[in-house]
Scaffold this active site. Structure first.
Site, mmCIF file in Angstrom:
data_model
loop_
_atom_site.group_PDB
_atom_site.id
_atom_site.type_symbol
_atom_site.label_atom_id
_atom_site.label_comp_id
_atom_site.label_asym_id
_atom_site.label_seq_id
_atom_site.Cartn_x
_atom_site.Cartn_y
_atom_site.Cartn_z
ATOM 1 N N SER A 50 0.801 -1.119 -0.072
ATOM 2 C CA SER A 50 -0.025 -0.025 0.012
ATOM 3 C C SER A 50 0.821 1.180 -0.131
ATOM 4 C CB SER A 50 -1.050 -0.147 1.391
ATOM 5 O OG SER A 50 -1.821 1.027 1.286
ATOM 6 N N ASP A 70 -8.722 -5.917 -4.591
ATOM 7 C CA ASP A 70 -8.354 -4.710 -4.339
ATOM 8 C C ASP A 70 -9.064 -3.614 -5.238
ATOM 9 O OD1 ASP A 70 -7.125 -2.313 -2.914
ATOM 10 O OD2 ASP A 70 -5.055 -3.428 -2.996
ATOM 11 N N HIS A 121 -7.984 -4.977 -0.210
ATOM 12 C CA HIS A 121 -6.820 -4.251 0.097
ATOM 13 C C HIS A 121 -6.193 -4.549 1.388
ATOM 14 C CE1 HIS A 121 -3.753 -1.392 -0.372
ATOM 15 N NE2 HIS A 121 -4.099 -0.574 0.767
#
Ligand code: COA
Length: 618
Positions: free
Chosen positions: A162, A335, A368
């Site tokens: 991320s 995601d 995610h």
């Protein structure tokens, strides 16, 4: 259970966050905005021993609200697992028996590294609104300073998911000579408009909280908890896939005061609901307020939003030009915050600049957050990709990969002798040191063979994640992709040879695949089973049975073969497509087949055919 096994089961055990006061020049730390920080403290944790040669360090870049506390437990009564406890430890994906793992809190954070809540030495008060804007570049520069102070000049691995993935990209661009392998998970070279939108609203929630007080709330007895909780709720929606949210909560409702999480009065009043999802988001919001600072949230999300490699360099290709680290780019299937297409963009650009890159897309229904909660296959990919270090012989993952090899479902293993014969023939067709693309590369056996015997620089393309991990483990680059969808990620003429070893009969669009292979490579090498052989004709003509599709043990209802074709069919297709057959080797296993081949009746005699092809000049 011996001591090592006990340690393995227990993870890294008791750990402690350390802080380092970073040595700075007299003017302080220069930030990208032009301002200086007079002092800099960095909080970090380490796990596993640093080797005497200092060559086994792996640095972890944490995500938005993470901290240096990655694994283990702080002094009791700490029973909350830290953010990557499942990934880091003895016997885990990042194995602390071999690697010295370091993680540090980011600049601007609130977990021990200098941030808005730290004391400004000039005023003796927390920075608050006077804390300067920071960038991903600043964050990475600070971590680099920490490592130098710890005496670590080079990293065996650099890993981040991320927002951490953005730091990985920044690091390998900025300090190309300091990283051996970089792993960028569920990240992007810039946020999408949709992701920006969520951050914008989250920041508005904080700055609209009257308790925020322009950022100078420290010591006032009031904190912008409501605003920060709203920001977290917004963020949390984006961390879960729609499917996972439906699975976890659906439209379930809770008893009004069953958990005490929501004030019963509040549920009754106004427009609060008793949906479980509302209760969950409330819980997550409240939890963050207990452990995080609103100003840090503002600064870090802003650094993330402003990060844009294309804006800065013009193109990703230009941005990635300095990179020397070998890269692994990992996407998570469900995601939608950092969608797989953004990881593909990164991997494509790296490939196009001729960098060593592997790309894989993990099946991750969670969304995610999967890189934090669903780590089994990610751990395998990371373990396979990290370099060997000299501290000890590390067991490889090959063979032990738990992801099933989908491609192997209907395809019986060919006898080793057959494979060896085919590989040796391919070997004779290619020049030493050439660049080779292996399409449908399976577990990478051919690539490994060619690398060993011909010192080729090879990359594979395969659709199956099990194969992808096995190839990474063998030390080769691999792009997880469906070759039936074309090879758009590869520029024209990038390779000397593209190989389709026993794969053409298994693709749905053989014409497209042949065209694509001769677009991206100067020459193609194709091996396929010849259904025109005498035994197949007998089987169909006399017994009325379908010929075997490729392997002896294949039956018509259980074969990966999609198209049955003969040597003649293939030759005609080449004619039609303007492809010239430069070299042809026909392999016949039995005496009669050999006899037909000797008589020039190759379509009747050959069990298998290998051809070297290229585009005919127009
Ligand atoms: N009402 C209230 N609370 C509920 C609930 C409900 N209906 N259902 C579950 N919860 C609570 C659980 O009691 C549990 O509480 P606890 O964490 O205090 O023990 C918590 O919600 C479980 O959360 P969940 O998201 O279901 O757990 P998970 O195992 O799937 O994920 C985390 C764990 C830590 C990854 C996740 O909770 C999280 O914090 N995600 C955000 C991480 C992040 O910052 N990602 C972004 C990177 S940029």
């Amino acid at each position: 259970v011996n001591a090592t096994e006990r340690k393995t089961a227990a993870g890294v055990g008791c750990v402690r966050t350390q802080t380092a006061a970073i040595d700075l020049p007299v003017e302080g730390l220069q930030l990208e905005c032009g301002r200086h920080l007079p002092e800099l403290t960095v909080a970090y944790e380490t796990y596993g021993d640093l080797s005497p040669a200092r060559d086994n360090a792996v640095f972890l870049c944490h995500a938005l609200t993470g901290s240096a506390h990655v694994a283990g437990r702080h002094e009791p009564p700490d029973d909350t697992p830290p953010w990557w406890d499942e990934m880091v430890g003895p016997g885990k994906g990042i194995d602390t028996r071999y690697y010295h793992v370091i993680c540090a809190n980011v600049l601007g954070g609130c977990k021990g590294t200098t941030g808005p809540s730290s004391i400004d030495p000039h005023t003796g008060k927390p920075y608050g609104s006077s804390f300067p804007p920071i960038t991903v570049g600043d964050i990475v520069a600070v971590h680099r300073l920490l490592l130098r102070q710890l005496g670590i000049e080079r990293l065996a691995g650099l890993i981040g998911g991320s927002f951490g993935g953005m730091q990985v990209l920044e690091w390998v661009i900025r300090y190309p000579d300091t990283v051996d392998r970089g792993i960028c998970i569920a990240s992007a070279a810039s946020l999408s408009a949709q992701a920006l939108a969520f951050d914008v609203v989250a920041r508005h929630a904080i700055t609209s909280d009257p308790n925020w007080q322009g950022g100078d709330y420290y010591g006032s007895g009031r904190v912008p908890g409501e605003g920060l909780a709203q920001a977290r709720k917004i963020g949390h929606i984006t961390y879960l896939s729609p499917g996972m949210m439906a699975r976890k909560f659906g439209r379930e409702r809770r008893e009004a005061d069953a958990r005490g999480d929501l004030e019963p009065a509040a549920i009754g009043e106004g427009f609060r609901t008793n949906f479980q999802i509302e209760s969950y988001l409330e819980h997550q919001g409240r939890k963050l307020v207990q452990r995080f600072d609103a100003n840090s949230y503002l600064h870090i999300t802003q650094a993330m939003d402003e990060y844009d490699l294309v804006e800065r360099f013009g193109t990703l290709k230009k941005a990635f030009a300095p990179i020397r680290a070998k890269m692994l780019v990992v996407a998570l299937s469900s995601d939608w915050l950092f969608p797989p297409s953004q990881s593909v963009d990164i991997a494509n650009a790296l490939l196009r600049c001729g960098k060593q890159v592997s790309y894989c897309r993990l099946h991750a229904p969670h969304g995610h957050d999967a890189f934090l909660v669903d780590v089994e296959h990610l751990a395998e990919a990371i373990r396979a990709f990290l370099p060997w270090v000299h501290t000890a012989a590390r067991p490889r993952v090959a063979g032990g990969v738990t992801v099933p090899a989908a491609g192997a479902a209907g395809r019986p293993a060919r006898p080793a002798r057959d494979r060896e014969q085919e590989y040796r023939t391919i070997l004779r067709m290619i020049r030493p040191g050439s660049r080779v693309l292996d399409l449908g590369s399976g577990d990478g056996e051919l690539l490994a063979f060619l690398a060993r015997e011909r010192s080729i620089r090879g990359i594979g393309v395969d659709i199956d994640i099990g194969n992808v991990i096995r190839i990474i483990d063998r030390g080769h680059d691999i792009f997880q992709a469906d070759i039936d969808a074309g090879l758009a990620m590869i520029p024209d003429g990038m390779y000397d040879y593209a190989i389709l070893s026993e794969t053409l009969q298994e693709v749905r669009r053989p014409k497209l695949v042949l065209r694509e292979m001769l677009r991206v490579a100067r020459e193609g090498i194709v091996s396929f089973p010849n259904v025109g052989k005498w035994s197949s004709r007998l089987r169909l003509g006399f017994w009325g049975r379908m010929p075997e599709g490729g392997g002896e043990a294949c039956v018509w209802y259980d074969t990966p073969t999609v198209h049955l074709f003969t040597l003649r069919d293939f030759t005609l297709l080449c004619l039609e497509e303007g492809i010239s057959v430069e070299d042809r080797v026909c392999i016949a296993c039995r005496g009669l087949g050999r006899l037909f081949c000797a008589l020039g009746r190759h379509n009747l005699g050959a069990d298998r055919v290998l051809v070297r092809i290229c585009r005919r000049p127009r």
